[in-house]
Design a protein around this motif. Structure first.
Motif, PDB file in Angstrom:
ATOM      1  N   SER A 310       0.830  -1.211   0.000  1.00 26.68           N
ATOM      2  CA  SER A 310       0.000   0.000   0.000  1.00 26.68           C
ATOM      3  C   SER A 310       0.861   1.256   0.000  1.00 26.68           C
ATOM      4  O   SER A 310       0.566   2.224  -0.713  1.00 26.68           O
ATOM      5  CB  SER A 310      -0.928   0.001   1.212  1.00 26.68           C
ATOM      6  N   SER A 311       1.924   1.249   0.786  1.00 31.48           N
ATOM      7  CA  SER A 311       2.781   2.438   0.853  1.00 31.48           C
ATOM      8  C   SER A 311       3.417   2.736  -0.502  1.00 31.48           C
ATOM      9  O   SER A 311       3.652   3.904  -0.842  1.00 31.48           O
ATOM     10  CB  SER A 311       3.861   2.249   1.918  1.00 31.48           C
ATOM     11  N   ARG A 312       3.679   1.709  -1.282  1.00 25.46           N
ATOM     12  CA  ARG A 312       4.253   1.915  -2.613  1.00 25.46           C
ATOM     13  C   ARG A 312       3.187   2.349  -3.613  1.00 25.46           C
ATOM     14  O   ARG A 312       3.454   3.199  -4.475  1.00 25.46           O
ATOM     15  CB  ARG A 312       4.950   0.625  -3.067  1.00 25.46           C
ATOM     16  N   LEU A 313       2.002   1.799  -3.488  1.00 25.05           N
ATOM     17  CA  LEU A 313       0.924   2.189  -4.393  1.00 25.05           C
ATOM     18  C   LEU A 313       0.499   3.639  -4.177  1.00 25.05           C
ATOM     19  O   LEU A 313       0.024   4.297  -5.108  1.00 25.05           O
ATOM     20  CB  LEU A 313      -0.271   1.259  -4.214  1.00 25.05           C
ATOM     21  N   GLU A 314       0.664   4.127  -2.964  1.00 25.37           N
ATOM     22  CA  GLU A 314       0.315   5.520  -2.685  1.00 25.37           C
ATOM     23  C   GLU A 314       1.225   6.505  -3.421  1.00 25.37           C
ATOM     24  O   GLU A 314       0.882   7.671  -3.587  1.00 25.37           O
ATOM     25  CB  GLU A 314       0.383   5.772  -1.173  1.00 25.37           C
TER      26      GLU A 314
END
Length: 492
Positions: A310-314
């Protein structure tokens, strides 16, 4: 060879050492800019296709008569300088394909790397095996290899140039002549690159034919075509195999995948490993056959894994692939975008948790492009299509498991068997789990095309295909054996 302007590229056919204009043209769409074509490619007629087969057939005897070392020398000359126009080739590929330009640049680079790796195998191409006499077998037999003849190589839109490099140089090195068919929806860069190589080889050794699929049956249904090497969808592979049955043309099929990544309870999920897994899922907007398509994670690591992805997709920036700072381009076609949207919505309606990320472009020129927000689908029911079908888009189902056996059983419960991965700090455990996965290639603590060993045989099991590419196995796929037996009078 081609006509290039600031707005379009025009490519023709290349048959028997000569450039040829098509009687008709294909309009090549830009996936990010509806209504603004990336260029135009010649649409070959049935006569053009027949001419290409005849040109390859005519060139075969002289090419096959050369030694592998002589062929390799000519092929080395043909590939020299291929990188000179790589920036331009990559920009064209991005315009017709949609992926970000850095990936298009690597696409062309991998073609060259695979070509050079094939040339290094020249000494093994004709290596014979000797079978000595044995009790009851009074003959000494030499087993050698011979080329097949004319081969057709058909590549898909997503990584067309790199994928071509997994088969074309091996076919040529083995002594065959070839017809290359680039994808009809993204033919421009591949045609340019292959023609530059073909122009430096004897006429007819490489021919390039672009056009509509309905006019291409002569590349398969022809008694003079010895083999077809096809990379594409499962449905496409079945049609190729059916068409080839009439002439008993041999096939190598590298088809779709539904790759499972298994994250064991002891996996190291640091920044490096999470970056690798993220790329394995979302590179090329999820449109790579060997991307991870399903993630099975031990229940104790589920929250950590989801947080890391999720942190990368953000941080994803969705936009035009030639724009600086863009990290995810559009899907290649409107139909594919619709399909992936349906998978996501079906999972949502069935009660799975769906998390979407990023912002779709708002610029007027590209807002109608084939863009889609990337998504995580958490713990979907295993019978949902987002799990059972190849999404080929920026969405990944993530499912928890409690035991290694459960994970392996779930991973193998699929029509597909292309690739897979195991993530663990225990080498013995990685080998134990990996050896039980029903697929042709397994990574440990990695997944995807970025670190594929380009020397190793590559191909799928089940409906992911048949045959192998790359390395000496890839050369042998374009050869037949010849056994010569000498009677040993003394052994009678």
């Amino acid at each position: 060879m081609t006509e290039t302007t600031s707005t379009e590229v025009v490519t023709g056919l290349y048959i028997g050492g000569e450039a040829r204009a098509g009687e008709d043209m294909l309009e090549v769409a830009d996936p990010a800019r509806p209504g603004a074509p990336a260029g135009y490619a010649a649409a070959a007629s049935a006569r053009d296709v027949t001419d290409a087969v005849e040109a390859a057939k005519a060139a075969f005897p002289a090419w096959a008569a050369l030694s592998p070392q002589e062929r390799a020398a000519q092929m080395a000359e043909a590939i020299a300088g291929i990188a000179d126009l790589r920036d331009e080739d990559a920009a064209i590929l991005t315009r017709e394909n949609g992926k970000i330009v850095s990936e298009s640049w690597v696409d062309a680079l991998v073609f060259e790397i695979r070509w050079q790796l094939a040339l290094a195998l020249a000494g093994d191409v004709e290596r014979e095996e000797i079978l000595e006499t044995a009790p009851g077998i009074p003959v000494r037999t030499s087993v050698t290899y011979q080329p097949l003849g004319v081969v057709t190589v058909i590549v898909p839109f997503n990584w067309p140039v790199a994928i071509l490099g997994a088969s074309l140089p091996h076919a040529l090195l083995a002594g065959n002549t070839a017809i290359v068919k680039p994808p009809p929806t993204a033919p421009l860069a591949t045609t340019r690159i292959v023609q530059r190589v073909a122009e430096k080889l004897p006429p007819g050794v490489i021919n390039v034919v672009t056009g509509r699929d309905e006019e291409m049956s002569g590349l398969i249904r022809n008694d003079d075509v010895a083999k077809v090497c096809f990379t594409g969808s499962v449905g496409g592979g079945k049609r190729i195999m059916e068409a080839a049955s009439g002439t008993l043309t041999r096939v190598t099929l590298e088809l779709g995948g539904n790759d499972a990544a298994i994250i064991l309870d002891d996996a190291l999920l640091d920044e490096t490993r999470l970056d690798r897994l993220f790329a394995a899922v979302f590179d090329t907007t999820g449109q790579i056959c060997m991307n991870a398509k399903r993630i099975y994670v031990h229940r104790s690591r589920m929250e950590e894994l989801v947080a890391g992805l999720s942190s990368r997709l953000e941080k994803v920036v969705i936009g035009y692939g030639l724009e600086e700072g863009v990290t995810m381009g559009p899907l290649h076609s409107p139909a594919q975008r619709t399909f992936v949207r349906e998978l996501i919505e079906e999972a949502r309606q069935a009660g799975a948790e769906v998390r979407e990320f990023g912002q779709l472009p708002e610029e007027p020129e590209i807002r109608q492009g084939n863009f889609l927000k990337p998504a995580l689908v958490l713990n979907p029911s295993p019978e949902l299509r987002v799990v059972t079908q190849e999404q080929f888009g920026p969405v990944i189902p993530i499912m928890a498991f409690d035991s290694d056996d459960e994970a392996v059983a779930a991973a193998n419960d699929s029509w597909a068997g292309l690739c897979g991965s195991v993530w663990t700090e225990d080498t013995a455990r990685a080998n134990a789990v990996g050896s039980r996965m029903e697929c042709g290639y397994v990574w440990v603590n990695d997944h995807g095309a970025t670190r594929l060993d380009l020397r190793a045989p590559f191909g799928g099991m089940k409906q992911s295909g048949m045959g192998r590419e790359q390395g000496i196995h890839g050369v042998r796929a374009f050869q037949d054996t010849r056994s010569i037996a000498h009677l040993d009078e003394g052994a009678l």
